[in-house]
Write a protein that holds these residues in place. Sequence first.
Motif, PDB file in Angstrom:
ATOM      1  N   LEU A 144     -53.090 -53.490-128.804  1.00 15.21           N
ATOM      2  CA  LEU A 144     -52.920 -54.356-127.649  1.00 15.21           C
ATOM      3  C   LEU A 144     -52.265 -53.568-126.529  1.00 15.21           C
ATOM      4  N   GLU A 145     -52.839 -53.641-125.359  1.00  8.70           N
ATOM      5  CA  GLU A 145     -52.293 -52.949-124.201  1.00  8.70           C
ATOM      6  C   GLU A 145     -51.695 -53.960-123.233  1.00  8.70           C
ATOM      7  N   ASN A 146     -50.470 -53.661-122.811  1.00 13.17           N
ATOM      8  CA  ASN A 146     -49.759 -54.548-121.894  1.00 13.17           C
ATOM      9  C   ASN A 146     -49.270 -53.707-120.718  1.00 13.17           C
ATOM     10  N   GLN A 147     -49.811 -53.960-119.552  1.00 16.13           N
ATOM     11  CA  GLN A 147     -49.464 -53.177-118.369  1.00 16.13           C
ATOM     12  C   GLN A 147     -48.397 -53.899-117.571  1.00 16.13           C
ATOM     13  N   ILE A 148     -47.308 -53.167-117.296  1.00 16.73           N
ATOM     14  CA  ILE A 148     -46.181 -53.732-116.559  1.00 16.73           C
ATOM     15  C   ILE A 148     -45.965 -52.899-115.306  1.00 16.73           C
ATOM     16  N   ASP A 149     -45.961 -53.571-114.157  1.00 17.39           N
ATOM     17  CA  ASP A 149     -45.718 -52.906-112.878  1.00 17.39           C
ATOM     18  C   ASP A 149     -44.375 -53.396-112.351  1.00 17.39           C
ATOM     19  N   ALA A 150     -43.353 -52.531-112.459  1.00 16.79           N
ATOM     20  CA  ALA A 150     -41.999 -52.932-112.082  1.00 16.79           C
ATOM     21  C   ALA A 150     -41.899 -53.243-110.595  1.00 16.79           C
ATOM     22  N   ARG A 151     -42.656 -52.518-109.770  1.00 19.59           N
ATOM     23  CA  ARG A 151     -42.591 -52.768-108.330  1.00 19.59           C
ATOM     24  C   ARG A 151     -43.176 -54.137-107.995  1.00 19.59           C
ATOM     25  N   LYS A 152     -44.297 -54.506-108.623  1.00 21.54           N
ATOM     26  CA  LYS A 152     -44.872 -55.837-108.369  1.00 21.54           C
ATOM     27  C   LYS A 152     -43.966 -56.934-108.896  1.00 21.54           C
ATOM     28  N   GLU A 153     -43.354 -56.715-110.042  1.00 18.58           N
ATOM     29  CA  GLU A 153     -42.413 -57.703-110.573  1.00 18.58           C
ATOM     30  C   GLU A 153     -41.222 -57.865-109.637  1.00 18.58           C
ATOM     31  N   LEU A 154     -40.765 -56.761-109.049  1.00 20.25           N
ATOM     32  CA  LEU A 154     -39.658 -56.831-108.099  1.00 20.25           C
ATOM     33  C   LEU A 154     -40.065 -57.638-106.872  1.00 20.25           C
ATOM     34  N   GLU A 155     -41.264 -57.375-106.364  1.00 21.37           N
ATOM     35  CA  GLU A 155     -41.745 -58.134-105.203  1.00 21.37           C
ATOM     36  C   GLU A 155     -41.873 -59.621-105.532  1.00 21.37           C
ATOM     37  N   LYS A 156     -42.353 -59.907-106.726  1.00 17.09           N
ATOM     38  CA  LYS A 156     -42.507 -61.307-107.117  1.00 17.09           C
ATOM     39  C   LYS A 156     -41.149 -61.999-107.201  1.00 17.09           C
ATOM     40  N   SER A 157     -40.166 -61.321-107.797  1.00 11.35           N
ATOM     41  CA  SER A 157     -38.821 -61.906-107.904  1.00 11.35           C
ATOM     42  C   SER A 157     -38.190 -62.098-106.533  1.00 11.35           C
ATOM     43  N   LEU A 158     -38.360 -61.118-105.647  1.00 11.91           N
ATOM     44  CA  LEU A 158     -37.798 -61.234-104.302  1.00 11.91           C
ATOM     45  C   LEU A 158     -38.445 -62.392-103.549  1.00 11.91           C
ATOM     46  N   LYS A 159     -39.762 -62.537-103.687  1.00 12.05           N
ATOM     47  CA  LYS A 159     -40.462 -63.618-102.987  1.00 12.05           C
ATOM     48  C   LYS A 159     -40.004 -64.986-103.478  1.00 12.05           C
ATOM     49  N   SER A 160     -39.900 -65.149-104.784  1.00  9.19           N
ATOM     50  CA  SER A 160     -39.476 -66.454-105.320  1.00  9.19           C
ATOM     51  C   SER A 160     -38.051 -66.768-104.913  1.00  9.19           C
ATOM     52  N   THR A 161     -37.167 -65.766-104.882  1.00 11.24           N
ATOM     53  CA  THR A 161     -35.776 -66.000-104.482  1.00 11.24           C
ATOM     54  C   THR A 161     -35.694 -66.409-103.017  1.00 11.24           C
ATOM     55  N   CYS A 162     -36.475 -65.727-102.161  1.00 13.12           N
ATOM     56  CA  CYS A 162     -36.483 -66.089-100.739  1.00 13.12           C
ATOM     57  C   CYS A 162     -37.015 -67.508-100.535  1.00 13.12           C
ATOM     58  N   GLU A 163     -38.030 -67.882-101.283  1.00 13.76           N
ATOM     59  CA  GLU A 163     -38.565 -69.244-101.160  1.00 13.76           C
ATOM     60  C   GLU A 163     -37.530 -70.280-101.610  1.00 13.76           C
ATOM     61  N   GLU A 164     -36.822 -69.989-102.684  1.00 14.37           N
ATOM     62  CA  GLU A 164     -35.764 -70.912-103.136  1.00 14.37           C
ATOM     63  C   GLU A 164     -34.683 -71.049-102.084  1.00 14.37           C
ATOM     64  N   PHE A 165     -34.275 -69.915-101.484  1.00 17.88           N
ATOM     65  CA  PHE A 165     -33.237 -69.978-100.454  1.00 17.88           C
ATOM     66  C   PHE A 165     -33.714 -70.785 -99.259  1.00 17.88           C
ATOM     67  N   ILE A 166     -34.945 -70.559 -98.822  1.00 14.35           N
ATOM     68  CA  ILE A 166     -35.486 -71.301 -97.666  1.00 14.35           C
ATOM     69  C   ILE A 166     -35.518 -72.803 -97.936  1.00 14.35           C
ATOM     70  N   MET A 167     -35.966 -73.158 -99.102  1.00 13.49           N
ATOM     71  CA  MET A 167     -36.045 -74.586 -99.432  1.00 13.49           C
ATOM     72  C   MET A 167     -34.658 -75.203 -99.576  1.00 13.49           C
ATOM     73  N   SER A 168     -33.709 -74.428-100.131  1.00 13.15           N
ATOM     74  CA  SER A 168     -32.352 -74.985-100.281  1.00 13.15           C
ATOM     75  C   SER A 168     -31.699 -75.200 -98.922  1.00 13.15           C
ATOM     76  N   ILE A 169     -31.865 -74.288 -97.979  1.00  8.12           N
ATOM     77  CA  ILE A 169     -31.286 -74.448 -96.648  1.00  8.12           C
ATOM     78  C   ILE A 169     -32.001 -75.572 -95.901  1.00  8.12           C
ATOM     79  N   THR A 170     -33.322 -75.622 -96.056  1.00 11.27           N
ATOM     80  CA  THR A 170     -34.060 -76.724 -95.418  1.00 11.27           C
ATOM     81  C   THR A 170     -33.564 -78.074 -95.936  1.00 11.27           C
ATOM     82  N   LYS A 171     -33.387 -78.141 -97.219  1.00 14.66           N
ATOM     83  CA  LYS A 171     -32.892 -79.393 -97.808  1.00 14.66           C
ATOM     84  C   LYS A 171     -31.475 -79.698 -97.363  1.00 14.66           C
ATOM     85  N   LEU A 172     -30.641 -78.640 -97.244  1.00 16.14           N
ATOM     86  CA  LEU A 172     -29.256 -78.843 -96.804  1.00 16.14           C
ATOM     87  C   LEU A 172     -29.197 -79.443 -95.418  1.00 16.14           C
TER      88      LEU A 172
END
Length: 770
Positions: free
Chosen positions: A613-641
């Motif tokens: 079984l081959e499992n390909q992991i791209d740390a840079r893409k995972e970092l971008e994905k984590s950064l994007k989700s965190t920014c979206e959470e922050f935007i929604m939390s401030i909007t809600k505030l």
Amino acid sequence: MATTPATLPKSGAVSKGYNFAYAWEKNAPLTEQQNAAISALSHAVAERPFPANLEDGCTAMPEKESALEEAGAMDAVLVNTHQFYKWFAELESAMKSETEEKYRLYESTLEERVKTCDGILQQVDDTLNLFEELQSLHSSVAIKTKTLHDACDQLLVEKQRLIEFAEALRSRLNYFDELENASTSFYSQTMNIGNEQFLPLLKRLDDCISYVENNPQYAESAVYLVKFRQLQSRALGMIRSHVLSTLKAASSQVQAAIRGSDSGKNAVTEGVEASLIYVRFKAAAGELKPIFAEIESRSSKKEYAQILSECHSLFCEQRLYLIRGMVQQRISEFAKKEALPSLTRSGCAYLMEACQFEHQLFAHFFPASAPDVSSMAPLMDPLCSHLYDTLRPRLIYEGNIDSLCELVDILKVEVLGEQLSRRGESVAGLRPILQRILADVHERLAFCARTHIREEIANFRPSDEDLDYPGKLERSATSSANVNDNSDIYAAWYRPLEKTVSCLSRLYHCLESSVFTGLAQEAVEVCSTSLQNASKVITKRATPMDGQLFLIKHLLILREQIAPFDIEFSVTHKELDFSHLLDHLRRILRGQVSLFDWSRSTSLARTFSPRVLENQIDARKELEKSLKSTCEEFIMSITKLVVDPMLSFVTKVTAVKVALSSGSQGQKLDSVLAKPLKTQAFASPDKVAELVQKVGTSIQQDLPKVMTKMTLYLQNPSTRLILFKPIKTNIVEAHIQLQSLLKSEYSADEIQSIGMLSISDLQSQLDGLL
């Protein structure tokens, strides 16, 4: 009437003359210039005058006419016709007689000339017969002469062939006759390497062996070849013994000189020792150079290639015997006084110098073999191994990444890149051992890097001070404001991030790309995980906003710091999967398939063969994905505030309208919804004015605090602008939705009493926060 010359028959002489002229014309043709001259001459004589005798004949007629006139013939008086005819007959007879006389004279002249020509042609014919007879005699003599010459030439050729055959036979026999002479010379008691006849005799022996090898068809050639090779082996053995004895004698002289120098003082200086080891050895073994040159010139033959290799080994053994102790002593002294990087630099420099001297000495004795550094392997490998054996134990215990990176830089840049290239082929024999040391350093560095990533990043246990956010940022901002620079910028970083960036920066130029890629992927992955864990703790200890901004800040820094690395952060992990094994075993136990059925896909070999079984992991893409989700959470939390009351009201009204349109809530709900929206308790103008005021207060009080905290975490204005832009859009969109609802459900006075800002004023107010 007489016969004209044109009808006269040709005589034999004329025919032969004509044939001779034709043969002459054919065998000796005229040139164009000669033909032109003849043509010009023929035109010049075309209108020639009559011969003298003919001119006389032509003038005779007038004379006769005058005679007739004198006789009165022309003046006769004709009385009657008879007289006329008589006169005319006489006149005609006279004219006819005169005409015939002219032609008879011409005929007689031609006959005389024909007779003259026939006489001449007869003479020519006789002459031609004599010429033909003479030519026949000449041809006979020429044939006999040529036959004699050919016979003589054939005899000369035969003689030359016999001479060449005798010489060839003699030259072939000389090779076989040489066996007796060579045997007598080589087995003589006086024959040795120093004899001036030794090398020429050895060359003659080589020629004999080559000749016999190339001519196996001669009788007893195999026997002679064996005997010649025996003599050659004896001669080469004499050379080997002489080389060994001479090298040993030279080594003994050098050792004696060193001991003599030691007796005068406590220790021999390095310069004196080098002079004794190299200069004295070169002088003592100088007599071997001509012998080595002869051997190298014949190294294309396997026997001489073998003896040359043995001479190389003997030379290297004696040189190693002389310098091994000196090299070991110097490297041991370096090891006692210096740290690992200094030891590596000093040891490599000293070893290069020693190898360069040895190569120069080797090139002095073996000029043709010097370019091939492998010839010095018996000398270079033991010397290099001592440096390797000295460095390796210390490498094994070296755990400092900085020291290992310094070692890589010394070996890769200074030693292999600069010194080895500058010194050229004289130290090329060191390259394998230096590359081996560098490989060991790479291996140790990769191991220490993985250990560092695992212990310092993945297993990092933060203290309260490490998680003191935003306090750490506030102190860092105050400190930076006091000193007016950014020298302490790393103090505000979370320590695993600092360790990750620092580690990767040091390893980037020190490791191979494939090794660094795996380490970088692992480091970025565990660093992201550590940052996310710290963000959760900060969220609990401080506020969710601090946790989100902490994670955004450090993920942005991590992305920025790994951007210059020209590598792919994608790594493919391969695993063996045995999950299908249990199912196959159950089917075999139930008897559904045979264990030894090799033709089926469920055979024993296939059953116990794992799947990859081959499992390909791209740390840079995972970092971008984590950064994007965190920014979206922050935007929604401030909007809600800021606009949560407004969003809740719009959502509630929308839900009520949807329920009314579906007709699924019953009588009570219908009676409630039958009233206008502004008559509802939650949607009265006062309630709407209250939530609008609450949102306005939040924009004026809470949103500036958010911007202040964003400024504390995110120093780059463009980053804050990018993050604030969707927040602004969400706030404006919420106001637009509420205004649209108010316009459809409330009167103008009620809308004015609610006191909601216009969209343009709201945008200006939000822009002022930046």
